[in-house]
Scaffold this active site. Structure first.
Site, PDB file in Angstrom:
ATOM      1  N   ASN A 140     104.954 -12.803 153.759  1.00  0.00           N
ATOM      2  CA  ASN A 140     104.413 -11.499 153.369  1.00  0.00           C
ATOM      3  C   ASN A 140     104.662 -10.417 154.416  1.00  0.00           C
ATOM      4  OD1 ASN A 140     103.496 -12.385 150.881  1.00  0.00           O
ATOM      5  ND2 ASN A 140     101.541 -13.082 151.717  1.00  0.00           N
ATOM      6  N   ASP A 153     102.728  -7.008 150.857  1.00  0.00           N
ATOM      7  CA  ASP A 153     102.039  -7.816 149.848  1.00  0.00           C
ATOM      8  C   ASP A 153     100.523  -7.768 150.027  1.00  0.00           C
ATOM      9  OD1 ASP A 153     101.238  -9.570 147.877  1.00  0.00           O
ATOM     10  OD2 ASP A 153     102.980 -10.846 148.133  1.00  0.00           O
TER      11      ASP A 153
END
Length: 298
Positions: A140, A153
Site C-alpha cells: 500500500n 490505499d
C-alpha cells in the site's frame, strides 16, 4: 476534465486534458460491476479521508472525484513504478542480473533506508491530521520514477481526530501479519497500531518484499505475537536499524515511538552514511513471498 484512453479495470489509467500543458496520465479508482455495498462504502470512506489532505510529497494525492452517479470515481495522481512490494521483489532479479552481467540499476542500502524514512514522513503527516491508516504495508505504498515513496490505499483508513482510537465492527480479510496485538485480539486501532505496522513494513523493505513471518500460518502468527514473539533480525540487517523495528513492536502501545520520533531516528541513520542493510549478504534462500492465503490480506 476530459477522460480518454481507458486501459484497465477497477484501478484504471487515463490521459486527461491538462489544458495548455497537454495531457497527463492519472489513476482512476472505481468499483467493479456488482461490487458489494460495503466496498462502495469503503471507497466513499477513502474519498472522505483523502479530501481532508493537502498535498504532501509522501502521500498519494487526490486530484478529483465523480460521485453524483454510479460508478463512483476517485481520480488520483499516477505513480509510475507501482507498489513498493512489487518494486522490491523485482529488484531481486535485477540484483542477480547485475551480479552476472556487470553494473545495473540495483537498489542500495541507502535507497532502502530512504524508502522507510519517506514512509515515516508520510505517516507523520497523516497522524498529525488525526488519521489512522489501519493497513500500512509495502503493498500500500507506491513508488514514483524519482524513487519517492507515497503512502496510498486509504480504504481502511479512518479519521479519528476526536477519540484517537477506532474499534473495528465488521469482519473481512485482515492484514494479520501487519497487525498489533491490540488490533488482532481487541479490534482496537490507533496511530500506535500503525507504528507497529510500520515496523513490519521496515522488515519488508530490508528483506526486499518478503512475506512477514515466513513459513508460519496466520493462526500461528497471532498466537506467537500475543506470546511475545517478534520477527527475527535479518542477518544482513545491522542492529541499529533492527532496533528501530523492534521499538515499534512493544507490547504496550504507549511505549512505541511516534512517527515524528521515527522520522528523526531514520534521519540520523541517513546522515551517518553507514550501510545498515548489507545487500551483498542478502540470503535469497531464507525468504519467500506468499501471494494468497485464505482470510488474509497479503
Amino acid at each position: 476534465m476530459e477522460l480518454t484512453n481507458h486501459i484497465c479495470t477497477h484501478f484504471e489509467l487515463y490521459e486527461v486534458d491538462a489544458g495548455r500543458s497537454g495531457t497527463s496520465v492519472v489513476a482512476v479508482k472505481t468499483l467493479k460491476e456488482n461490487a458489494a455495498e460495503k466496498e462502495r462504502a469503503d471507497l466513499l470512506q477513502e474519498l472522505q479521508v483523502m479530501k481532508m489532505l493537502e498535498p504532501h510529497p509522501n502521500v498519494v494525492r487526490l486530484l478529483g472525484c465523480c460521485t453524483e452517479k454510479d460508478p463512483v470515481f476517485l481520480i488520483m495522481e499516477y505513480v509510475a513504478l507501482g507498489k513498493l512490494q512489487s518494486f522490491l521483489r523485482n529488484s531481486r532479479a535485477e540484483r542477480c542480473y547485475g551480479n552476472l552481467h556487470g553494473p545495473s540499476n540495483t537498489l542500495t542500502s541507502r535507497d532502502l533506508t530512504t524508502f522507510v524514512y519517506q514512509v515515516a514522513r508520510g505517516m507523520e503527516f497523516l497522524s498529525n491530521k488525526g488519521i489512522i491508516h489501519r493497513d500500512l504495508a509495502a503493498r500500500n505504498v507506491l513508488v514514483d520514477e524519482g524513487h519517492i515513496c507515497k503512502v496510498a490505499d486509504f480504504g481502511f483508513a479512518r479519521d479519528v481526530i476526536a477519540s484517537h482510537v477506532y474499534e473495528r465492527k465488521s469482519e473481512g480479510r485482515l492484514p494479520i501479519r501487519w497487525m498489533a496485538p491490540e488490533s488482532l485480539y481487541d479490534n482496537v486501532f490507533s496511530v500506535k497500531s500503525d507504528v507497529w505496522s510500520f515496523g513490519v513494513l521496515m522488515w519488508e523493505v530490508v528483506t526486499l518484499g518478503s512475506t512477514p513471518y515466513p513459513g508460519m500460518a496466520a493462526a500461528d502468527v497471532m498466537r506467537k505475537v500475543r506470546d511475545g514473539y517478534r520477527l527475527d533480525k535479518p542477518e544482513h540487517c545491522r542492529r541499529e536499524l533492527y532496533n528501530i523495528m523492534y521499538y515499534c513492536w512493544d507490547r504496550d502501545p504507549k511505549e512505541r515511538p511516534s512517527f515524528q520520533e521515527l522520522v528523526q531516528l531514520l534521519e540520523q541513520l541517513l546522515l551517518s552514511e553507514t550501510e545498515y542493510i548489507e545487500l551483498e549478504r542478502f540470503p535469497d534462500h531464507s525468504y519467500y513471498n506468499m501471494v494468497s492465503l485464505s482470510g488474509e490480506k497479503l
